[in-house]
Design a protein around this motif. Structure first.
Motif, PDB file in Angstrom:
ATOM      1  N   UNK A 157      30.517   8.355  40.125  1.00 28.76           N
ATOM      2  CA  UNK A 157      31.188   8.366  38.913  1.00 28.76           C
ATOM      3  C   UNK A 157      30.179   8.411  37.825  1.00 28.76           C
ATOM      4  N   UNK A 161      29.461  12.690  34.964  1.00 27.07           N
ATOM      5  CA  UNK A 161      29.606  12.631  33.430  1.00 27.07           C
ATOM      6  C   UNK A 161      28.292  12.973  32.888  1.00 27.07           C
ATOM      7  N   UNK A 162      27.221  13.344  33.715  1.00 27.12           N
ATOM      8  CA  UNK A 162      25.986  13.703  33.234  1.00 27.12           C
ATOM      9  C   UNK A 162      26.156  15.191  33.018  1.00 27.12           C
ATOM     10  N   UNK A 163      25.552  15.624  31.548  1.00 35.84           N
ATOM     11  CA  UNK A 163      25.508  17.008  31.444  1.00 35.84           C
ATOM     12  C   UNK A 163      24.352  17.618  32.186  1.00 35.84           C
ATOM     13  N   UNK A 165      21.950  19.509  31.404  1.00 32.05           N
ATOM     14  CA  UNK A 165      20.620  19.379  30.862  1.00 32.05           C
ATOM     15  C   UNK A 165      19.839  18.191  30.794  1.00 32.05           C
ATOM     16  N   UNK A 166      20.966  17.014  30.635  1.00 32.24           N
ATOM     17  CA  UNK A 166      20.179  15.894  31.073  1.00 32.24           C
ATOM     18  C   UNK A 166      19.695  15.480  32.343  1.00 32.24           C
ATOM     19  N   UNK A 214      31.440  14.931  40.951  1.00 35.97           N
ATOM     20  CA  UNK A 214      33.086  15.069  40.762  1.00 35.97           C
ATOM     21  C   UNK A 214      33.671  15.338  42.240  1.00 35.97           C
TER      22      UNK A 214
ATOM     23  N   UNK B 205      38.822   9.650  30.226  1.00 36.75           N
ATOM     24  CA  UNK B 205      38.166  11.036  30.879  1.00 36.75           C
ATOM     25  C   UNK B 205      38.155  11.930  29.640  1.00 36.75           C
ATOM     26  N   UNK B 208      34.787  11.253  27.907  1.00 36.67           N
ATOM     27  CA  UNK B 208      33.674  11.779  28.537  1.00 36.67           C
ATOM     28  C   UNK B 208      33.550  13.042  28.761  1.00 36.67           C
ATOM     29  N   UNK B 212      30.396  15.662  26.925  1.00 38.30           N
ATOM     30  CA  UNK B 212      29.849  16.377  27.863  1.00 38.30           C
ATOM     31  C   UNK B 212      29.972  17.888  27.235  1.00 38.30           C
ATOM     32  N   UNK B 215      27.802  17.851  23.596  1.00 36.34           N
ATOM     33  CA  UNK B 215      26.402  17.854  23.684  1.00 36.34           C
ATOM     34  C   UNK B 215      25.962  19.280  24.198  1.00 36.34           C
ATOM     35  N   UNK B 216      26.709  19.565  25.245  1.00 36.15           N
ATOM     36  CA  UNK B 216      26.407  20.869  25.623  1.00 36.15           C
ATOM     37  C   UNK B 216      26.015  21.964  24.426  1.00 36.15           C
ATOM     38  N   UNK B 256      21.883  10.329  25.772  1.00 30.44           N
ATOM     39  CA  UNK B 256      23.070  10.982  26.282  1.00 30.44           C
ATOM     40  C   UNK B 256      23.634  10.649  27.636  1.00 30.44           C
ATOM     41  N   UNK B 257      22.518  10.433  28.463  1.00 28.31           N
ATOM     42  CA  UNK B 257      22.914  10.083  29.819  1.00 28.31           C
ATOM     43  C   UNK B 257      23.424   8.778  29.880  1.00 28.31           C
ATOM     44  N   UNK B 260      27.052   8.820  28.446  1.00 28.51           N
ATOM     45  CA  UNK B 260      28.122   9.534  29.350  1.00 28.51           C
ATOM     46  C   UNK B 260      28.143   8.671  30.497  1.00 28.51           C
ATOM     47  N   UNK B 261      27.223   8.063  31.225  1.00 28.59           N
ATOM     48  CA  UNK B 261      27.614   7.042  32.334  1.00 28.59           C
ATOM     49  C   UNK B 261      28.370   5.889  31.932  1.00 28.59           C
ATOM     50  N   UNK B 264      32.022   6.623  30.966  1.00 28.63           N
ATOM     51  CA  UNK B 264      32.673   6.924  32.360  1.00 28.63           C
ATOM     52  C   UNK B 264      33.130   5.936  33.121  1.00 28.63           C
ATOM     53  N   UNK B 265      32.220   5.010  33.340  1.00 31.43           N
ATOM     54  CA  UNK B 265      32.039   3.686  34.031  1.00 31.43           C
ATOM     55  C   UNK B 265      33.478   3.013  33.467  1.00 31.43           C
ATOM     56  N   UNK B 268      36.832   4.402  33.849  1.00 33.75           N
ATOM     57  CA  UNK B 268      36.895   4.394  35.301  1.00 33.75           C
ATOM     58  C   UNK B 268      37.652   2.965  35.744  1.00 33.75           C
ATOM     59  N   UNK B 276      44.160   6.866  37.999  1.00 34.10           N
ATOM     60  CA  UNK B 276      42.740   7.491  38.045  1.00 34.10           C
ATOM     61  C   UNK B 276      42.898   8.716  38.899  1.00 34.10           C
ATOM     62  N   UNK B 279      44.584  11.598  37.262  1.00 34.21           N
ATOM     63  CA  UNK B 279      43.645  12.237  36.367  1.00 34.21           C
ATOM     64  C   UNK B 279      42.697  12.979  37.246  1.00 34.21           C
ATOM     65  N   UNK B 280      42.363  12.529  38.513  1.00 33.39           N
ATOM     66  CA  UNK B 280      41.533  13.482  39.034  1.00 33.39           C
ATOM     67  C   UNK B 280      41.934  14.971  39.499  1.00 33.39           C
TER      68      UNK B 280
END
Lengths: 331, 281
Positions: A157, A161-163, A165-166, A214, B205, B208, B212, B215-216, B256-257, B260-261, B264-265, B268, B276, B279-280
């Motif tokens: 999980x 979620x991590x891009x 680049x990170x 994923x 989701x 999240x 992503x 930031x990309x 950012x990490x 994102x985490x 997401x948690x 979830x 859930x 959605x997957x």
């Protein structure tokens, strides 16, 4: 002899009819996917058309007059109606002709050198992702709610979620700055490929980690769905070993969901390569694309979109086939 | 998983406070990012050290490529990213909910939505963002937000529609149709209230996903432009100096990490297992 012939004839006829129906269904699926591909390319082409500026003015030299820009616009064919140019472009695509860049080079020539590098990067990451996701998903499913299951659930999980680049920054920090094991940037050899295979390790890992997160979740969820079906429960109650139940009874039914999940991650992987290649200075399509965005060189971008969309179409078709086979086998 | 695990009554009777435990880090981080500019010691665009200056008493995390204070820029850089990601998540969830509810009542609209979602999956988000950034050169953060909404909606509509599909043939809907209720009433009063779990999961989701995608885009320098103190942009700008002052890259990367985490948690944990799983797909 003749009696068996008579007996087999209707069987053969029905088999032929069945094969015909299957071919028809495959044809219909193929046609649908192809039509979607063409529609997407038309939308992209039209979107590019709506741009306020065009390639002729974006690449103009300083001091070039309006007449010069108009001349190049004519040279690039930008003064012809959109649909006419779209028709020319899309009918030329299957022959490998991807059009002409704003600087007058053939796009297929521009992509010829970096494409193999990106294919190597993407394919390696894809194969690793599939293997890792299957292994982790099955491992976690072997003991539901056990320690392994919880840890895999939490890390997958977090990872998805991590891009990219990170993840890359983390890898750079550990594998390059602290330990000095791997070079931080890619150096290109004389043939245009990375000078050493060790330069592939970090880009591949950066792509694999989020996608494995994923796909592990999808494998795990698909196996959980299958575990609730009567035939898997029966196998479990018969006292068969857990591994055998998972691999022989649960996994076959889970393939369609897994295939669809893997197919959707192809697009994410392709997008990720653009980012990772930029960060590691890897000589692939992503680097060409970044330059094309700066130049507003839309034919190059359209060509890359076309290639990516075609590739994703193929992967989705494969997923369709897996689903059709599984459902066909069951009925 | 065996049937016993699926039907575990303890899972259904899980106490509520524990359910909200995983949400706390996300809430704290979002709050911290929004209030971050308050304790920042320096401005985001004035050099205080040498380029890639080492960490010292004046600049706790050192300087960036122009000698600006990394910590101050870090504290300033999160609110805009989180703001646009929240906007995207809210807009996409609302649009998908409305479209999804109407799509199940009108099969033709439903098929159209399905086709558009199938087609849009062929365009990787990064390429889609590049196209829109080209079409709208001065758009900056707004252009990226719009791109993320456009790219995210088709997939989200499909999730709502697939969750709503079984409801469309349910008895209470048929009764309402027989009672002569209009489409709007059916969609908003009869179907929508039954989709709360799916919509909550979808929102998480989408948030999240928006973090992503945005930031990309920031990393690819397609959205916010210098001298903005955007976390993703900071990573891109300071990449060449990672050997001189790693903090200039590592600190925004960690930010950012963690964002994102933790988000997401939280998503979830809030979503029920069935939503859930829907959605997957």
């Amino acid at each position: 002899m003749s009696s068996t012939e008579v007996a087999t004839q209707p069987v053969a006829a029905s088999a032929a009819r069945k094969a015909g129906a299957v071919a028809l269904r495959i044809g219909a699926v193929l046609g649908k996917r192809l039509l979607m591909l063409v529609v997407l390319l038309a939308v992209v082409f039209a979107a590019i058309e709506l741009l306020p500026g065009d390639a002729a003015s974006a690449t103009s030299e300083r001091g070039e007059g309006a007449a010069g820009i108009a001349a190049r616009r004519h040279l690039l064919g930008l003064d012809r109606p959109v649909w006419e140019r779209f028709w020319d472009w899309i009918t030329a695509l299957p022959t490998g002709d991807l059009g002409t860049s704003a600087r007058g080079e053939r796009v297929s020539d521009l992509l010829a050198a970096p494409l193999p590098n990106t294919v190597v990067l993407g394919t390696t990451a894809f194969v690793l992702t599939v293997l890792a996701a299957l292994a982790l998903g099955i491992w976690a499913a072997a003991r539901p709610k056990g320690a392994v299951d919880r840890v895999v659930d939490l890390t997958s999980t977090a990872a998805f979620a991590l891009p990219e680049f990170v993840v890359s920054i983390g890898l750079l920090l550990v594998l390059s700055l602290w330990t000095g094991w791997l070079p931080a940037a890619t150096v290109t050899g004389g043939d245009g490929a990375p000078a050493s295979w060790t330069m592939l390790i970090m880009p591949v890992l950066a792509l694999t980690v989020p996608q494995t997160g994923w796909n592990t979740r999808i494998v795990r969820a698909a196996l959980a769905d299958q575990a609730a079906t009567p035939h898997v429960e029966a196998a479990h109650l018969d006292g068969l070993p857990v591994r055998r139940v998972l691999l022989r009874h649960a996994l076959p039914g889970a393939w369609p969901a897994i295939a669809t999940g893997i197919a959707t991650s192809t697009g994410m992987l392709l997008g990720g390569t653009v980012v990772v290649e930029t960060l590691f200075n890897y000589p692939g399509i992503g680097t060409v694309l970044a330059g094309a965005v700066a130049d507003r060189d839309t034919p190059v971008i359209a060509a890359v979109v076309a290639c990516a969309a075609a590739l994703i179409t193929v992967v989705l078709l494969l997923a369709d086939l897996v689903r059709a086979r599984t459902l066909g086998a069951r009925s | 998983m065996t049937a016993a695990a699926v039907l575990d009554p303890r899972a259904a009777r899980r106490p509520r406070p524990r359910m909200f435990l995983p949400v706390i880090p996300a809430v704290l981080l979002v709050l911290g990012a929004v209030l971050g500019p308050l304790p920042a010691a320096h401005s985001v665009d004035k050099p205080v050290t040498a380029p890639y200056g080492e960490a010292g008493t004046d600049a706790v995390l050192g300087g960036d490529q122009l000698g600006r204070d990394v910590l101050s820029r870090l504290l300033h850089g999160g609110s805009a990213l989180i703001g646009s990601a929240l906007t995207v998540a809210v807009v996409v969830t609302l649009a998908a909910t409305l479209l999804g509810c109407f799509a199940v009542l009108h099969p033709r609209l439903g098929r159209l939505v399905e086709r558009i979602a199938d087609t849009s999956i062929l365009l990787p988000p990064v390429l889609g963002i590049m196209l829109l950034a080209l079409a709208w050169p001065g758009g900056g953060r707004l252009a990226i937000t719009c791109a993320a909404i456009l790219l995210g909606t088709p997939y989200a509509v499909r999730i709502v529609a697939s969750a709503a599909a079984p409801l469309a043939t349910a008895g209470f809907i048929e009764a309402a149709i027989a009672g002569g209720e209009g489409t709007a009433h059916l969609a908003l009063r009869e179907i929508l209230p039954n989709l709360r779990a799916t919509i909550l999961a979808l929102f998480g989701l989408r948030f999240v996903d928006a973090v992503y995608v945005i930031s990309m885009a920031g990393f690819l320098q397609l959205g916010p432009q210098p001298p903005e103190a955007d976390w993703a942009l900071m990573i891109r700008e300071n990449g060449p100096g990672i050997l001189l002052n790693p903090w200039a890259v590592v600190a925004p990367g960690l930010a950012i990490g963690l964002l994102a985490i933790s988000v997401n948690l939280a998503a979830n944990a809030l979503a029920p297992a069935t939503a859930r799983r829907a959605a997957l797909r």
